[in-house]
Write a protein that holds these residues in place. Structure first.
Motif, PDB file in Angstrom:
ATOM      1  N   LYS A 125       0.800  -1.229   0.000  1.00  0.00           N
ATOM      2  CA  LYS A 125       0.000   0.000   0.000  1.00  0.00           C
ATOM      3  C   LYS A 125       0.832   1.279   0.000  1.00  0.00           C
ATOM      4  CE  LYS A 125      -3.986  -2.071   2.239  1.00  0.00           C
ATOM      5  NZ  LYS A 125      -5.000  -1.920   3.268  1.00  0.00           N
ATOM      6  N   THR A 126       2.098   1.193  -0.422  1.00  0.00           N
ATOM      7  CA  THR A 126       2.967   2.366  -0.441  1.00  0.00           C
ATOM      8  C   THR A 126       3.800   2.377  -1.715  1.00  0.00           C
ATOM      9  OG1 THR A 126       3.159   2.280   1.961  1.00  0.00           O
ATOM     10  CG2 THR A 126       4.773   3.607   0.817  1.00  0.00           C
ATOM     11  N   VAL A 127       3.931   3.552  -2.314  1.00  0.00           N
ATOM     12  CA  VAL A 127       4.839   3.733  -3.442  1.00  0.00           C
ATOM     13  C   VAL A 127       5.792   4.873  -3.105  1.00  0.00           C
ATOM     14  CG1 VAL A 127       3.335   2.839  -5.255  1.00  0.00           C
ATOM     15  CG2 VAL A 127       3.186   5.239  -4.633  1.00  0.00           C
ATOM     16  N   THR A 128       7.011   4.782  -3.625  1.00  0.00           N
ATOM     17  CA  THR A 128       7.978   5.856  -3.476  1.00  0.00           C
ATOM     18  C   THR A 128       7.994   6.633  -4.780  1.00  0.00           C
ATOM     19  OG1 THR A 128       9.296   4.486  -2.002  1.00  0.00           O
ATOM     20  CG2 THR A 128      10.369   6.415  -2.929  1.00  0.00           C
ATOM     21  N   VAL A 129       7.804   7.950  -4.683  1.00  0.00           N
ATOM     22  CA  VAL A 129       7.670   8.799  -5.861  1.00  0.00           C
ATOM     23  C   VAL A 129       8.829   9.789  -5.911  1.00  0.00           C
ATOM     24  CG1 VAL A 129       6.156  10.406  -7.070  1.00  0.00           C
ATOM     25  CG2 VAL A 129       5.169   8.610  -5.660  1.00  0.00           C
ATOM     26  N   LEU A 130       9.493   9.862  -7.061  1.00  0.00           N
ATOM     27  CA  LEU A 130      10.583  10.807  -7.274  1.00  0.00           C
ATOM     28  C   LEU A 130      10.024  12.016  -8.009  1.00  0.00           C
ATOM     29  CD1 LEU A 130      13.711  11.259  -7.107  1.00  0.00           C
ATOM     30  CD2 LEU A 130      13.776  10.425  -9.450  1.00  0.00           C
ATOM     31  N   VAL A 131      10.117  13.184  -7.372  1.00  0.00           N
ATOM     32  CA  VAL A 131       9.627  14.426  -7.964  1.00  0.00           C
ATOM     33  C   VAL A 131      10.842  15.286  -8.292  1.00  0.00           C
ATOM     34  CG1 VAL A 131       8.267  16.507  -7.581  1.00  0.00           C
ATOM     35  CG2 VAL A 131       7.485  14.320  -6.664  1.00  0.00           C
ATOM     36  N   GLU A 132      10.981  15.638  -9.569  1.00  0.00           N
ATOM     37  CA  GLU A 132      12.104  16.466 -10.000  1.00  0.00           C
ATOM     38  C   GLU A 132      11.607  17.862 -10.335  1.00  0.00           C
ATOM     39  OE1 GLU A 132      13.800  14.299 -13.266  1.00  0.00           O
ATOM     40  OE2 GLU A 132      15.164  13.236 -11.928  1.00  0.00           O
ATOM     41  N   ARG A 133      12.404  18.856  -9.968  1.00  0.00           N
ATOM     42  CA  ARG A 133      12.073  20.232 -10.313  1.00  0.00           C
ATOM     43  C   ARG A 133      13.334  20.946 -10.745  1.00  0.00           C
ATOM     44  NH1 ARG A 133      12.513  23.922  -5.745  1.00  0.00           N
ATOM     45  NH2 ARG A 133      13.516  22.821  -4.036  1.00  0.00           N
ATOM     46  N   ARG A 134      13.165  21.945 -11.586  1.00  0.00           N
ATOM     47  CA  ARG A 134      14.303  22.698 -12.107  1.00  0.00           C
ATOM     48  C   ARG A 134      14.228  24.116 -11.569  1.00  0.00           C
ATOM     49  NH1 ARG A 134      16.212  20.369 -17.233  1.00  0.00           N
ATOM     50  NH2 ARG A 134      16.696  22.467 -17.885  1.00  0.00           N
ATOM     51  N   VAL A 135      15.328  24.559 -10.975  1.00  0.00           N
ATOM     52  CA  VAL A 135      15.387  25.909 -10.415  1.00  0.00           C
ATOM     53  C   VAL A 135      16.648  26.602 -10.903  1.00  0.00           C
ATOM     54  CG1 VAL A 135      14.060  25.365  -8.345  1.00  0.00           C
ATOM     55  CG2 VAL A 135      16.527  25.108  -8.313  1.00  0.00           C
ATOM     56  N   LYS A 136      16.598  27.897 -10.890  1.00  0.00           N
ATOM     57  CA  LYS A 136      17.752  28.693 -11.288  1.00  0.00           C
ATOM     58  C   LYS A 136      18.630  28.931 -10.063  1.00  0.00           C
ATOM     59  CE  LYS A 136      18.755  32.792 -13.991  1.00  0.00           C
ATOM     60  NZ  LYS A 136      18.188  33.946 -14.684  1.00  0.00           N
ATOM     61  N   HIS A 137      19.934  28.688 -10.199  1.00  0.00           N
ATOM     62  CA  HIS A 137      20.861  28.912  -9.096  1.00  0.00           C
ATOM     63  C   HIS A 137      20.873  30.397  -8.759  1.00  0.00           C
ATOM     64  CE1 HIS A 137      24.610  29.171  -6.808  1.00  0.00           C
ATOM     65  NE2 HIS A 137      24.465  27.870  -6.594  1.00  0.00           N
ATOM     66  N   GLU A 138      20.796  30.688  -7.469  1.00  0.00           N
ATOM     67  CA  GLU A 138      20.642  32.069  -7.027  1.00  0.00           C
ATOM     68  C   GLU A 138      21.814  32.962  -7.428  1.00  0.00           C
ATOM     69  OE1 GLU A 138      20.034  34.079  -2.755  1.00  0.00           O
ATOM     70  OE2 GLU A 138      18.790  32.312  -3.118  1.00  0.00           O
ATOM     71  N   LEU A 139      23.032  32.456  -7.299  1.00  0.00           N
ATOM     72  CA  LEU A 139      24.212  33.268  -7.569  1.00  0.00           C
ATOM     73  C   LEU A 139      24.680  33.166  -9.021  1.00  0.00           C
ATOM     74  CD1 LEU A 139      26.511  35.070  -6.516  1.00  0.00           C
ATOM     75  CD2 LEU A 139      27.710  33.003  -5.825  1.00  0.00           C
ATOM     76  N   TYR A 140      24.761  31.942  -9.539  1.00  0.00           N
ATOM     77  CA  TYR A 140      25.371  31.732 -10.848  1.00  0.00           C
ATOM     78  C   TYR A 140      24.387  31.700 -12.004  1.00  0.00           C
ATOM     79  CZ  TYR A 140      29.292  30.692  -7.863  1.00  0.00           C
ATOM     80  OH  TYR A 140      30.271  30.783  -6.916  1.00  0.00           O
ATOM     81  N   GLY A 141      23.113  31.540 -11.727  1.00  0.00           N
ATOM     82  CA  GLY A 141      22.111  31.596 -12.782  1.00  0.00           C
ATOM     83  C   GLY A 141      21.937  30.321 -13.583  1.00  0.00           C
ATOM     84  N   LYS A 142      22.690  29.278 -13.256  1.00  0.00           N
ATOM     85  CA  LYS A 142      22.567  28.013 -13.980  1.00  0.00           C
ATOM     86  C   LYS A 142      21.281  27.297 -13.562  1.00  0.00           C
ATOM     87  CE  LYS A 142      24.916  23.658 -14.796  1.00  0.00           C
ATOM     88  NZ  LYS A 142      26.104  22.839 -14.568  1.00  0.00           N
ATOM     89  N   ILE A 143      20.640  26.635 -14.516  1.00  0.00           N
ATOM     90  CA  ILE A 143      19.451  25.847 -14.216  1.00  0.00           C
ATOM     91  C   ILE A 143      19.905  24.514 -13.621  1.00  0.00           C
ATOM     92  CG2 ILE A 143      17.385  24.759 -15.165  1.00  0.00           C
ATOM     93  CD1 ILE A 143      17.322  27.801 -15.301  1.00  0.00           C
ATOM     94  N   VAL A 144      19.424  24.218 -12.417  1.00  0.00           N
ATOM     95  CA  VAL A 144      19.839  23.024 -11.682  1.00  0.00           C
ATOM     96  C   VAL A 144      18.619  22.141 -11.449  1.00  0.00           C
ATOM     97  CG1 VAL A 144      20.941  22.208  -9.565  1.00  0.00           C
ATOM     98  CG2 VAL A 144      21.579  24.416 -10.506  1.00  0.00           C
ATOM     99  N   SER A 145      18.785  20.824 -11.612  1.00  0.00           N
ATOM    100  CA  SER A 145      17.706  19.882 -11.330  1.00  0.00           C
ATOM    101  C   SER A 145      17.797  19.425  -9.882  1.00  0.00           C
ATOM    102  CB  SER A 145      17.797  18.656 -12.236  1.00  0.00           C
ATOM    103  OG  SER A 145      17.464  18.997 -13.545  1.00  0.00           O
ATOM    104  N   LEU A 146      16.712  19.591  -9.149  1.00  0.00           N
ATOM    105  CA  LEU A 146      16.631  19.122  -7.774  1.00  0.00           C
ATOM    106  C   LEU A 146      15.565  18.041  -7.714  1.00  0.00           C
ATOM    107  CD1 LEU A 146      16.667  22.518  -5.837  1.00  0.00           C
ATOM    108  CD2 LEU A 146      18.579  21.012  -6.294  1.00  0.00           C
ATOM    109  N   SER A 147      15.779  17.039  -6.875  1.00  0.00           N
ATOM    110  CA  SER A 147      14.796  15.970  -6.775  1.00  0.00           C
ATOM    111  C   SER A 147      14.516  15.649  -5.317  1.00  0.00           C
ATOM    112  CB  SER A 147      15.280  14.723  -7.511  1.00  0.00           C
ATOM    113  OG  SER A 147      16.471  14.249  -6.937  1.00  0.00           O
ATOM    114  N   SER A 148      13.306  15.175  -5.074  1.00  0.00           N
ATOM    115  CA  SER A 148      12.885  14.763  -3.740  1.00  0.00           C
ATOM    116  C   SER A 148      12.092  13.474  -3.864  1.00  0.00           C
ATOM    117  CB  SER A 148      12.004  15.825  -3.091  1.00  0.00           C
ATOM    118  OG  SER A 148      12.698  17.027  -2.955  1.00  0.00           O
ATOM    119  N   LYS A 149      12.211  12.614  -2.858  1.00  0.00           N
ATOM    120  CA  LYS A 149      11.437  11.378  -2.833  1.00  0.00           C
ATOM    121  C   LYS A 149      10.351  11.494  -1.774  1.00  0.00           C
ATOM    122  CE  LYS A 149      14.835   8.028  -4.433  1.00  0.00           C
ATOM    123  NZ  LYS A 149      15.585   6.813  -4.073  1.00  0.00           N
ATOM    124  N   TYR A 150       9.153  11.061  -2.137  1.00  0.00           N
ATOM    125  CA  TYR A 150       8.022  11.079  -1.224  1.00  0.00           C
ATOM    126  C   TYR A 150       7.423   9.683  -1.155  1.00  0.00           C
ATOM    127  CZ  TYR A 150       8.237  16.142  -1.910  1.00  0.00           C
ATOM    128  OH  TYR A 150       8.654  17.441  -1.966  1.00  0.00           O
TER     129      TYR A 150
END
Length: 89
Positions: A23-48
């Motif tokens: 009755k449980t699944v692990t879900v990987l959620v990826e999001r893309r954000v801009k680095h605050e200082l350098y401006g590069k687009i970085v992929s961040l991920s979280s598991k729920y």
């Protein structure tokens, strides 16, 4: 005039990476954000950990999860719908 009540619960879309527990699944959620200082687009991920009552979602499925009350120590999300079925290779 009555306005539709906006839901305060968050919804996320992610990919199932594990369905081994009952009755449980692990879900990987990826999001893309801009680095605050350098401006590069970085992929961040979280598991729920999300509650899957019927055990119908398998590894590779893209699903939508919604925030809910705590179901267990690690589960605070519930699977609401299937977005895309996993491709069989």
């Amino acid at each position: 005039m009555t306005e539709a009540k906006k839901s305060l619960k968050r919804t996320l879309i992610g990919k199932v990476v594990s369905d081994k527990r009952a009755k449980t699944v692990t879900v990987l959620v990826e999001r893309r954000v801009k680095h605050e200082l350098y401006g590069k687009i970085v992929s961040l991920s979280s598991k729920y950990h999300a509650h899957d009552e019927k055990g119908e979602f398998k590894t590779g499925d893209v699903i939508e999860i919604t925030e809910s009350r705590p179901i267990s120590k690690t589960k605070n999300w519930v699977v609401t719908r299937l977005v895309q079925k996993a491709e069989i290779v």
